[in-house]
Every structure is written in C-alpha cells, then in structure tokens.
Design an enzyme around this catalytic site. Structure first.
Site, PDB file in Angstrom:
ATOM      1  N   CYS A  60     -15.797   2.260  18.435  1.00 24.58           N
ATOM      2  CA  CYS A  60     -16.725   1.941  19.524  1.00 24.58           C
ATOM      3  C   CYS A  60     -17.280   3.221  20.163  1.00 24.58           C
ATOM      4  CB  CYS A  60     -15.983   1.083  20.549  1.00 24.58           C
ATOM      5  SG  CYS A  60     -16.809   0.887  22.125  1.00 24.58           S
ATOM      6  N   CYS A  63     -16.817   3.474  23.944  1.00 25.14           N
ATOM      7  CA  CYS A  63     -15.388   3.701  24.221  1.00 25.14           C
ATOM      8  C   CYS A  63     -15.051   5.189  24.063  1.00 25.14           C
ATOM      9  CB  CYS A  63     -14.509   2.874  23.273  1.00 25.14           C
ATOM     10  SG  CYS A  63     -14.754   1.088  23.384  1.00 25.14           S
TER      11      CYS A  63
END
Length: 139
Positions: A60, A63
């Site tokens: 991600c 993230c």
C-alpha cells in the site's frame, strides 16, 4: 568505546520508556494488550495509555507514506501513547474486526472511551491534532 557507551545509553532509554518505536502487533498481542474480543462482548481497553493501531499492508503506497510519520510520533509521544501496526495481509481476523476495507486505517483508542476509526493517509499535523484532541484530551 564510544560505540559501546552509545549502545548502552540507547538501551537504557528504551528500557526506561523514553525511546519508543512503533510496535508490530499480531492477534495474540492484541488480545493480551488491547481487547479480548474472543471472551468479551463490550469494548474494554486493557492498555495503560492511549493507543493508535495502524492497519496497513506492505504493498500500500499511502501506508508506506505514513509509516515514517508514525515512527516520529511514537518517539515524540513516548510514554504518553503506544502506536501499534498490524499488517492486514498477515492478520486478516484483526482487519475484519475493524472492517478494514480500505487502508491505511487507524484505530484511535482513548483510555475511557470507545475507539474511533480514522481512514486514509494524512500529514503529521493532522495525526498530532487527533492525538492531542482525542487521545490526550484533559477530562
């Protein structure tokens, strides 16, 4: 000699709780330190200070963008809050517990209230405001 002294100093500050890192959490740690959802029906936080759980995945992009911010915040708020991170690909049951359909997802856990979810990546100032206003607010 300097290297040995520096290592000892860093170890001492870590042991005293002054230097804190983001803690990688699995299901067993969650049940032990946060909430035993297998045996409790109502939310009852087990921690001794407010916490943030960062639900993330290695793949991600957003993230990865907030990971260094969480590390900085863990150091800045050492002794005041605990920051955990949970890999949703490895801990699917914990991800499902918080209905993590999109990541990053942050679970903000105050001491005496129910947790609140904060979805998506943000800048450091936004996280600091959430910590100061929600997790560390004065009663």
């Amino acid at each position: 000699m300097k290297k040995v002294l520096l290592t000892l100093a860093l170890a001492a500050t870590t042991l005293l709780g002054y230097a804190q890192e983001v803690v990688v959490m699995d299901k067993a740690m969650f049940i032990d330190k946060v909430f035993d959802y297998q045996n409790e029906k109502e939310w009852k936080y087990k921690g001794d200070k407010p916490a943030i759980i960062d639900l993330y995945a290695d793949w991600c992009g957003p993230c990865r963008k907030v990971a260094p911010i969480m590390k900085e915040l863990a150091k800045e708020y050492a002794g005041k809050i605990t920051i955990y991170k949970v890999n949703v690909d490895k801990e699917k049951e914990l991800a499902a517990l918080f209905n993590a359909t999109s990541i990053p997802l942050f679970v903000l856990i105050p001491m005496n209230e129910k947790p609140q979810l904060f979805s998506g990546a943000a800048d450091k100032a936004t996280y600091k405001k959430a910590i100061d206003d929600f997790l560390l607010k004065k009663e």
